[in-house]
Design a protein around this motif. Sequence first.
Motif, mmCIF file in Angstrom:
data_model
loop_
_atom_site.group_PDB
_atom_site.id
_atom_site.type_symbol
_atom_site.label_atom_id
_atom_site.label_comp_id
_atom_site.label_asym_id
_atom_site.label_seq_id
_atom_site.Cartn_x
_atom_site.Cartn_y
_atom_site.Cartn_z
ATOM 1 N N GLU A 76 5.325 46.360 -21.782
ATOM 2 C CA GLU A 76 3.813 46.548 -22.043
ATOM 3 C C GLU A 76 2.974 45.548 -22.182
ATOM 4 O O GLU A 76 3.301 44.524 -22.155
ATOM 5 N N ALA A 77 1.596 46.091 -22.107
ATOM 6 C CA ALA A 77 0.472 45.074 -22.028
ATOM 7 C C ALA A 77 0.480 43.952 -23.011
ATOM 8 O O ALA A 77 0.277 42.918 -22.929
ATOM 9 N N GLY A 96 -1.328 42.744 -13.623
ATOM 10 C CA GLY A 96 -0.011 43.241 -14.104
ATOM 11 C C GLY A 96 1.122 42.982 -13.378
ATOM 12 O O GLY A 96 2.198 43.610 -13.617
ATOM 13 N N VAL A 135 10.041 44.540 -17.138
ATOM 14 C CA VAL A 135 9.045 45.564 -17.242
ATOM 15 C C VAL A 135 8.655 45.385 -18.893
ATOM 16 O O VAL A 135 9.249 45.361 -19.683
ATOM 17 N N LEU A 154 3.906 45.218 -15.398
ATOM 18 C CA LEU A 154 3.383 45.965 -16.586
ATOM 19 C C LEU A 154 3.736 47.402 -16.333
ATOM 20 O O LEU A 154 3.994 47.890 -15.096
ATOM 21 N N ARG A 155 4.384 48.175 -17.326
ATOM 22 C CA ARG A 155 4.883 49.189 -17.064
ATOM 23 C C ARG A 155 4.001 50.244 -16.384
ATOM 24 O O ARG A 155 4.837 51.059 -15.449
ATOM 25 N N ASN A 156 2.510 50.424 -16.828
ATOM 26 C CA ASN A 156 1.986 51.140 -16.087
ATOM 27 C C ASN A 156 1.520 51.137 -14.732
ATOM 28 O O ASN A 156 0.882 51.793 -14.094
ATOM 29 N N ARG A 157 2.075 49.796 -14.021
ATOM 30 C CA ARG A 157 1.805 49.575 -13.006
ATOM 31 C C ARG A 157 3.148 49.988 -11.810
ATOM 32 O O ARG A 157 2.843 49.736 -10.563
ATOM 33 N N LEU A 158 4.174 50.325 -12.469
ATOM 34 C CA LEU A 158 5.353 50.404 -11.841
ATOM 35 C C LEU A 158 5.082 51.663 -10.418
ATOM 36 O O LEU A 158 5.560 51.246 -9.464
ATOM 37 N N SER A 159 4.483 52.767 -11.025
ATOM 38 C CA SER A 159 4.710 53.880 -9.751
ATOM 39 C C SER A 159 3.774 53.273 -8.691
ATOM 40 O O SER A 159 3.900 53.707 -7.435
#
Length: 284
Positions: A96-97, A111, A94, A72-77
């Motif tokens: 999006e949800a 994710g 990668v 999930l993109r927002n889990r990358l960091s």
Amino acid sequence: MASEVNNPLEGRALIPVEDPADPRIAAFRDIRERDLTGRQGRFIAEGTVVLRMLAAAHKAGGAFAAESILILRNRLSGVADILADFPDEVPVYVAEAPVLDNIVGFHLHRGILALGRRVRDDGLAQMTAALPASSLVLVGCGISNHDNLGSMFRNAAAFYADAVFLDETCCDPLYRKALRVSVGSVLSVPWHRGGGAVEMLERLSEAGFAIWSLSPNGETEIRDIPRSERMALVIGTEGEGLPQSVLSRFHTARIAQSAQLDSLNAGTASGLALYQMAGAMGRV
């Protein structure tokens, strides 16, 4: 002037996925259904902890390797340092949800998914021969519950077991839920699955292992098991327990408990017994 923040993913190619039908991520599609039908030697690692264990296994060049990652993109960091441990040839997709949920077939709140494969299975004879002079092993017979199996691997890792041996009637340790419950220990503790229980235990006995089969009616309380340089703890399935063909051939042990219950589940029992046996060997 503020110092620059090191980005562990700098220079790493991240592949965007916008279509759930993208053939490049076909292995991640409808993962619950594939849990039941099998993946032909491949498995799904789910969540941060298991991803980290897969990265370590891949980096070590052992029995397991990663093929691809879907995140999930927002889990990358949050997992950038883990992803940096995978070589560049392992693609990182990668999404999006909404796209990710459509790929896997349900809402994946973690994710984080990776596709792995087992690249080596040394077999019972080779694994037994490779065990150190002082060894503690866990043996499963007929373990059919994935939660219990995952817990057994977690316990094996926690109490310094050198290997896990499973007979052919046990469920697959690489099943997604078993792998998740084990917190990735299936990827770090050496194991073999296959063959009959009695044959497996007789081979261990020939290799100098004191075999202790756990049963509510066991002759020796677990705290009274004498120290041996090589010890094997045998756990059976809930309900039926170990077969008589095993109980009649080897030492039996019990865990003292309330008469209100006839037994503990395999996960709990293996943890208590391994702790005691590891203590007797001076490992904890």
